[in-house]
Scaffold this motif. Structure first.
Motif: not given
Length: 70
Positions: A21-28
């Motif tokens: 989830q954190n990685a996804s947020k960072q990517i977005v």
């Protein structure tokens, strides 16, 4: 197949989910930042072209007026 469902409830998997989830947020966030920077850059380039075009038109207008006075 029920065993697979139970294995997804292990404590380690919850940590992995949080990491994803954190990685996804960072990517977005990175994608949004890049998009904003690109739009800003394109707007600045367009503004420069518009200003250059306006300056050229003004210069041409001045030259034409100078010639008309003669």
């Amino acid at each position: 197949m029920k065993h697979g469902t139970l294995s997804s409830e292990k404590p380690g998997t919850e940590q992995d989910e949080v990491k994803l989830q954190n990685a996804s947020k960072q990517i977005v966030q990175t994608a949004i930042l890049r998009a904003v920077q690109q739009v800003s850059h394109e707007s600045q380039q367009k503004e420069k072209r518009t200003n250059s075009s306006t300056s050229l038109q003004l210069e041409r207008g001045k030259l034409t007026k100078k010639h008309e006075k003669k």
